[in-house]
Design a protein around this motif. Structure first.
Motif, PDB file in Angstrom:
ATOM      1  N   GLY A   1       0.752  -1.327  -0.266  1.00  0.00           N
ATOM      2  CA  GLY A   1      -0.060   0.149   0.048  1.00  0.00           C
ATOM      3  C   GLY A   1       0.826   1.461  -0.120  1.00  0.00           C
TER       4      GLY A   1
ATOM      5  N   CYS B   1      -5.920   7.175  -2.548  1.00  0.00           N
ATOM      6  CA  CYS B   1      -5.171   6.400  -3.224  1.00  0.00           C
ATOM      7  C   CYS B   1      -5.487   6.745  -4.811  1.00  0.00           C
TER       8      CYS B   1
ATOM      9  N   SER C   1      -8.541   6.156   1.297  1.00  0.00           N
ATOM     10  CA  SER C   1      -7.848   7.363   2.046  1.00  0.00           C
ATOM     11  C   SER C   1      -6.328   6.935   2.260  1.00  0.00           C
TER      12      SER C   1
ATOM     13  N   MET D   1      -2.826   7.543   4.302  1.00  0.00           N
ATOM     14  CA  MET D   1      -2.600   8.088   5.520  1.00  0.00           C
ATOM     15  C   MET D   1      -0.820   8.082   5.825  1.00  0.00           C
TER      16      MET D   1
ATOM     17  N   ARG E   1       0.767   5.626   2.804  1.00  0.00           N
ATOM     18  CA  ARG E   1       0.078   4.273   2.635  1.00  0.00           C
ATOM     19  C   ARG E   1      -1.430   4.213   2.217  1.00  0.00           C
ATOM     20  N   CYS E   2      -1.904   3.526   1.198  1.00  0.00           N
ATOM     21  CA  CYS E   2      -3.181   3.334   1.105  1.00  0.00           C
ATOM     22  C   CYS E   2      -3.999   2.323   1.825  1.00  0.00           C
ATOM     23  N   THR E   3      -5.072   2.889   2.693  1.00  0.00           N
ATOM     24  CA  THR E   3      -5.748   1.901   3.607  1.00  0.00           C
ATOM     25  C   THR E   3      -6.613   1.151   2.870  1.00  0.00           C
TER      26      THR E   3
END
Length: 515
Positions: free
Chosen positions: A378, A451, A457, A459, A468-470
């Motif tokens: 991510g 993303c 989101s 963060m 990182r993409c969640t």
């Protein structure tokens, strides 16, 4: 060299504006000269523009230790000036950059006049040019085969060390080739430089005078340590080992130089008197130097003929990344010293030697934009989209920017002229920006908070440098990378499951998880 008036005046007015003005003038002159090669005034204007910008870069590089251009870009300008003067010999003047070896010493150092000029070498880049060099040598000597001494071309700062009766008395930089800076006290702190010759100060076999020439450089390992210390002290990092070595050697306080781990590698001698110095072959001179306590390159060798020269070039190129120091090519010298004397010199370089340079590992190009890629875990990675450029033996259109902190640390903006480095099989990276050339419409990159693939989101967690993409495996990008990792040789080792097939399977929603 006296610093040209236009340089000293413009320095007071600010470097950025000066370089932009010189660059703009040069581009106009190049277009006009190309449109009508028979127009003598336009050819003269181009020559003036080239001389002016080359002298400026010489001053920044050799006097201020603050280069404003990559070596590969400088070589292009220098070659253009050489070719222009060859086509228009009436325009050649004694003060042309092609007629001297370097730049003037700083006023803060006292000056030393070299007992014999420290000339630079002509550069060649193509196989045909090396073959032509060998052909000229054979024709000049009237022989079928010539023996050459070959060695790596160090990427450091050229210096001259003078020993009298076996003791080191002076050390000087190349300067303009005739007058250099007296950096004796600083050179005495370099542990690889003998303070006295091994024959001893009172030995009858010591030369009454021996001038040893070589380069001061910083080993790659020591360069990394120095920059690590600079980061810890929150001070500016050095761009490369050559700049670090030059900046360290040319400190007004020798105590500062003493804290930097510098290395000296010898490549020859200048004037000498007595002491049994070999007078027949350069290779024997190098053996003599080594016996006196100097370090020389282990890769020094002797070969015959152009095919052997090119084979050596390839061999050193393959070793390049494993060498402990930076090199930017190899040097070929006629090994027989009597033959060297017969061949002689041209204005700024010997006829009997040439530098065969590697393809540039660092080049300048335009940063067109910054894309964001999503990895298996991510992590969002910014990737530079570049105006295509040939570097390190390949055409590069993209280069890593690592993360947002690195972009800010390197002060890179979209629209900048950026330095791109590619060495061997290493992934190309953006080293930094030429801030002096920054256009008025350059803009900052902002890391997205969503993303770019799945819109989840994005963060940045505390104590992490990455965003990182969640979305987890809901994110197609993460899903694809997870499946590829699962199928890789280190995982289930599934043959035939590559990028294209995984893209098709995920995009068609036929696979949702590696399981």
């Amino acid at each position: 060299m006296v610093i040209p008036e236009y340089i000293s005046k413009q320095e007071k007015g600010g470097f950025a504006g000066t370089l932009k003005n010189y660059q703009a003038s040069l581009e106009i002159a190049q277009k006009l000269a190309a449109s009508d090669p028979s127009n003598s005034q336009w050819q003269r204007d181009l020559l003036v523009s080239l001389k002016r910008i080359i002298e400026w870069h010489n001053y920044r590089y050799s006097v201020l230790d603050a280069p404003s251009i990559l070596d590969s870009e400088y070589d292009k300008l220098f070659l253009e000036l050489q070719q222009l003067e060859q086509r228009n010999p009436q325009l050649l003047t004694p003060d042309s950059p092609t007629q001297r070896a370097g730049a003037a010493p700083l006023k803060e150092f006292s000056q030393i006049t070299h007992r014999s000029p420290m000339l630079s070498l002509n550069n060649e880049f193509e196989i045909a040019a090396v073959e032509a060099f060998d052909r000229r040598i054979r024709e000049g000597l009237g022989t079928d085969v010539v023996e050459y001494a070959v060695e790596p071309k160090f990427d450091g700062l050229a210096v001259s060390l003078c020993y009298e009766n076996g003791l080191l008395v002076t050390g000087a930089t190349r300067g303009d080739g005739h007058i250099g800076e007296d950096v004796t006290l600083n050179l005495r702190t370099v542990k690889s430089i003998p303070l006295h010759l091994r024959t001893g100060a009172h030995n009858d076999h010591s030369p009454t005078l021996l001038e040893v020439r070589g380069e001061v450089l910083m080993l790659k390992e020591d360069f990394e340590k120095l920059n690590r210390q600079q980061r810890e002290k929150k001070e500016k990092e050095f761009v490369n080992p050559r700049n670090a070595a030059a900046g360290s050697l040319r400190q007004l306080d020798p105590n500062v130089t003493a804290t930097r781990r510098l290395t000296f590698l010898a490549y020859g001698i200048g004037v000498h008197e007595g002491g049994g110095v070999p007078r027949d072959k350069h290779s024997k001179v190098m053996e003599y130097i080594a016996n006196q306590g100097f370090s020389i390159a282990n890769e020094c060798s002797v070969v015959s003929g152009s095919a052997a020269l090119l084979s050596y070039f390839q061999k050193i190129g393959e070793l390049r990344e494993r060498l402990p120091y930076d090199i930017d090519g190899v040097v070929y010298k006629v090994n027989n010293l009597v033959q060297q004397g017969k061949l002689g010199f041209i204005s700024r370089a010997p006829r009997f030697a040439v530098a065969h340079k590697f393809p540039a590992q660092e080049v300048l190009t335009e940063l067109l934009g910054i894309n964001v890629q999503v990895g298996r875990t991510g992590v969002l990675t910014p990737v530079a989209r570049l105006k295509p450029i040939f570097v390190g033996g390949a055409t590069v259109t993209h280069a890593t920017l690592h993360n947002e902190d690195e972009i800010n640390r390197k002060d890179v903006m979209i629209g900048d002229s950026v330095i791109v480095r590619r060495a061997g099989d290493v992934i190309p990276e953006v080293v930094g920006a030429e801030v002096e050339l920054r256009p008025s419409n350059a803009r900052r990159f902002i890391m997205p908070n969503q993303c770019p693939v799945c819109s989840a989101s994005a963060m940045r967690m505390p104590n992490e440098t990455v965003v990182r993409c969640t979305g987890g495996l809901f994110c197609p990008a993460q899903r694809k990378q997870a499946i590829l990792h699962f199928a890789s040789r280190g995982g289930m080792d599934i043959e035939g499951l590559g990028d294209k097939l995984v893209d098709q399977l995920v995009d068609s929603n036929l696979i949702r998880t590696p399981a």
